[in-house]
Design a protein around this motif. Structure first.
Motif, PDB file in Angstrom:
ATOM      1  N   LEU A  20       0.656  -1.089   0.213  1.00  0.00           N
ATOM      2  CA  LEU A  20      -0.058  -0.098  -0.068  1.00  0.00           C
ATOM      3  C   LEU A  20       0.883   1.412  -0.025  1.00  0.00           C
ATOM      4  O   LEU A  20       0.581   2.139  -0.624  1.00  0.00           O
ATOM      5  CB  LEU A  20      -1.176  -0.212   1.235  1.00  0.00           C
ATOM      6  N   GLN A  21       1.965   1.379   0.506  1.00  0.00           N
ATOM      7  CA  GLN A  21       2.898   2.305   0.726  1.00  0.00           C
ATOM      8  C   GLN A  21       3.365   2.753  -0.684  1.00  0.00           C
ATOM      9  O   GLN A  21       3.407   3.883  -1.164  1.00  0.00           O
ATOM     10  CB  GLN A  21       3.840   2.237   1.653  1.00  0.00           C
ATOM     11  N   ALA A  22       3.868   1.428  -1.263  1.00  0.00           N
ATOM     12  CA  ALA A  22       4.433   1.404  -2.693  1.00  0.00           C
ATOM     13  C   ALA A  22       3.337   2.191  -3.619  1.00  0.00           C
ATOM     14  O   ALA A  22       3.543   2.995  -4.708  1.00  0.00           O
ATOM     15  CB  ALA A  22       4.977   0.281  -3.093  1.00  0.00           C
ATOM     16  N   GLN A  23       2.029   1.841  -3.494  1.00  0.00           N
ATOM     17  CA  GLN A  23       0.921   2.218  -4.467  1.00  0.00           C
ATOM     18  C   GLN A  23       0.810   3.755  -3.980  1.00  0.00           C
ATOM     19  O   GLN A  23       0.382   4.450  -4.978  1.00  0.00           O
ATOM     20  CB  GLN A  23      -0.263   1.474  -4.048  1.00  0.00           C
ATOM     21  N   PHE A  24       0.899   4.090  -2.893  1.00  0.00           N
ATOM     22  CA  PHE A  24       0.785   5.515  -2.635  1.00  0.00           C
ATOM     23  C   PHE A  24       1.863   6.541  -3.188  1.00  0.00           C
ATOM     24  O   PHE A  24       1.553   7.349  -3.640  1.00  0.00           O
ATOM     25  CB  PHE A  24       0.609   5.958  -0.874  1.00  0.00           C
ATOM     26  N   VAL A  25       2.976   5.800  -2.986  1.00  0.00           N
ATOM     27  CA  VAL A  25       4.255   6.513  -3.512  1.00  0.00           C
ATOM     28  C   VAL A  25       4.048   6.725  -4.997  1.00  0.00           C
ATOM     29  O   VAL A  25       4.191   7.854  -5.682  1.00  0.00           O
ATOM     30  CB  VAL A  25       5.651   6.003  -3.259  1.00  0.00           C
ATOM     31  N   SER A  26       3.713   5.826  -5.573  1.00  0.00           N
ATOM     32  CA  SER A  26       3.581   5.703  -7.183  1.00  0.00           C
ATOM     33  C   SER A  26       2.290   6.652  -7.576  1.00  0.00           C
ATOM     34  O   SER A  26       2.328   7.634  -8.410  1.00  0.00           O
ATOM     35  CB  SER A  26       3.093   4.294  -7.597  1.00  0.00           C
TER      36      SER A  26
END
Length: 154
Positions: A20-26
Motif C-alpha cells: 500500500l505504501q508503494a502504491q501511495f508513492v506511485s
C-alpha cells in the motif's frame, strides 16, 4: 504458540502495508506529474498570449486573429482536461494514503497486542517463580526447624 500466530499476522500486515505504501508513492508521483503537466500548459498559454500580443502590436490579419483565438480555445480545453486529471490523481493519491495509514494502524494494533501478551506472560512467569521461591524457602525453613527440634530432643 499465540505469539507465532501473531508474528505471522504481523508479517502479513507488514507486507500489505509495504504494498500500500508503494502504491501511495506511485500515486503521489503520478499526481505530481499531472500537476507539472497542468502548470506547463498554463505557462505555455500565458507565454503564447504574450508573444501573440507582441506580434499583434504591429497588427494582425483576421485569419491570424482567428487562428490565435482557436488555438487559445484548444489550450483552454487542454488545461481544463488536465485540471480534471490533476484532481483525479490527487484523489487517488489521498485514497491510497488513507489505505496505507489504515493498514499501518492495524499492524501497530497487532504489535501492541503481542507486546501486552508478552508483558502478561512475563508477569505470570515472574509470579510463578516468586511462588516457587517462597515455597522453597518455606520448605527449607520447615526442614531447619524440624532438624533443630530433632537436635533439641536428642
Amino acid at each position: 504458540m499465540i505469539n507465532k500466530r501473531f508474528a505471522m499476522l504481523i508479517k502479513i500486515q507488514q507486507e500489505r502495508e509495504e504494498k500500500l505504501q508503494a502504491q501511495f508513492v506511485s500515486a503521489q508521483q503520478f499526481y505530481q506529474q499531472q500537476e507539472q503537466k497542468y502548470q506547463g500548459l498554463a505557462n505555455y498559454r500565458t507565454e503564447y498570449i504574450q508573444q501573440s500580443q507582441q506580434q499583434g502590436s504591429a497588427g494582425l490579419q483576421s485569419r491570424q486573429y482567428t487562428q490565435f483565438v482557436n488555438f487559445i480555445g484548444k489550450l483552454d480545453q487542454a488545461i481544463l482536461q488536465q485540471g480534471r486529471a490533476v484532481h483525479q490523481a490527487r484523489a487517488a493519491a489521498e485514497q491510497r494514503k488513507q489505505s496505507w495509514l489504515a493498514m499501518q494502524k492495524k499492524r501497530k494494533a497487532l504489535e501492541l497486542l503481542v507486546e501486552r501478551n508478552n508483558v502478561a506472560e512475563l508477569q505470570r512467569q515472574l509470579k510463578q517463580e516468586q511462588k516457587n521461591a517462597d515455597e522453597y524457602a518455606n520448605q527449607l525453613f520447615m526442614r531447619r526447624l524440624a532438624a533443630q527440634q530433632d537436635d533439641n530432643l536428642a
